[in-house]
Write an enzyme that holds these catalytic residues in place. Structure first.
Site, PDB file in Angstrom:
ATOM      1  N   PRO A   1       0.738  -1.231   0.017  1.00  0.00           N
ATOM      2  CA  PRO A   1      -0.119   0.096   0.031  1.00  0.00           C
ATOM      3  C   PRO A   1       0.902   1.305  -0.197  1.00  0.00           C
ATOM      4  O   PRO A   1       0.627   2.122   1.040  1.00  0.00           O
ATOM      5  CB  PRO A   1      -0.755  -0.177   1.383  1.00  0.00           C
ATOM      6  CG  PRO A   1      -0.040  -1.001   2.253  1.00  0.00           C
ATOM      7  CD  PRO A   1       0.598  -1.827   1.207  1.00  0.00           C
ATOM      8  N   CYS A   2       1.280   1.647  -1.170  1.00  0.00           N
ATOM      9  CA  CYS A   2       2.169   3.037  -1.248  1.00  0.00           C
ATOM     10  C   CYS A   2       1.327   3.931  -1.216  1.00  0.00           C
ATOM     11  O   CYS A   2       1.752   5.080  -1.032  1.00  0.00           O
ATOM     12  CB  CYS A   2       3.017   2.889  -2.510  1.00  0.00           C
ATOM     13  SG  CYS A   2       2.168   2.551  -4.175  1.00  0.00           S
ATOM     14  N   HIS A   3       0.067   3.881  -1.492  1.00  0.00           N
ATOM     15  CA  HIS A   3      -0.717   5.057  -1.320  1.00  0.00           C
ATOM     16  C   HIS A   3      -1.230   5.628   0.093  1.00  0.00           C
ATOM     17  O   HIS A   3      -1.681   6.570   0.281  1.00  0.00           O
ATOM     18  CB  HIS A   3      -2.270   4.623  -2.117  1.00  0.00           C
ATOM     19  CG  HIS A   3      -3.079   3.531  -1.349  1.00  0.00           C
ATOM     20  ND1 HIS A   3      -2.546   2.286  -1.546  1.00  0.00           N
ATOM     21  CD2 HIS A   3      -3.963   3.541  -0.463  1.00  0.00           C
ATOM     22  CE1 HIS A   3      -3.437   1.331  -0.958  1.00  0.00           C
ATOM     23  NE2 HIS A   3      -4.172   2.161  -0.141  1.00  0.00           N
TER      24      HIS A   3
END
Length: 177
Positions: free
Chosen positions: A133-135
């Site tokens: 989950p880089c967001h």
């Protein structure tokens, strides 16, 4: 041989990449660095890994927390691998800063510090977005910056997760736009 498949998400088309056993990539169609790890020759196929990943995405986009992770194979330097593992530890619906990730990674390496910019480079080159989950990574000042899929998709993912957006903002200019 490497394989691809497609998924239609509420935020746009997604391309999945695999070596036949593990997920190598998950990219919004047209995103930055799309798809920078696939070879020139690949085959479109419906594989068990794609079915499992699509089930994960169905649960996620349905507003629930998937209770499993498909097999992942992350290709990158030791630093990038460490950053991506740190991303996997960010809880659903929460955000952390690039600096916080840098601190975690530095501690894991037994170093005094690692620059937030180095972390930003690793976050930006995450080939398995959403699942890794880089967001959920934001600027220290609350800026929603640095998402290769684009700011609109980052905002959409965080809203889907019901993240607290009160102190977050869209930058007027930058790499995420």
């Amino acid at each position: 041989m490497q394989y691809i498949n497609h998924y239609a998400s509420p935020l746009g088309g997604i391309t999945l990449g695999s070596d036949g056993e593990a997920l190598l990539g998950l990219w919004f169609d047209g995103q930055k660095y799309f798809p920078d790890i696939l070879p020139k020759e690949w085959k479109s196929a419906e594989l068990p890994i794609f079915q499992q990943t699509k089930r994960w995405l169905d649960i996620y986009f349905g507003g629930d927390i998937p209770r499993f992770t498909p097999p992942l194979r992350m290709h990158g330097s030791a630093l990038r691998q460490c950053v991506w593992k740190a991303l996997l530890e960010i809880p659903y619906g929460q955000t952390v800063t690039y600096g916080e990730i840098a601190g975690r990674v530095a501690k894991g390496y037994g170093l005094g510090s690692i620059s937030a910019q180095a972390v930003g480079g690793a976050v930006g080159h995450n080939a398995i977005s959403i699942i890794i989950p880089c967001h959920r990574v934001v600027g220290a000042n609350g800026s929603l910056t640095g998402y290769a899929g684009g700011i609109t998709k980052k905002v959409g993912l965080l809203k889907l997760e019901k993240a607290n957006m009160d102190k977050l903002f869209v930058p007027k200019e930058g790499t995420a736009l």
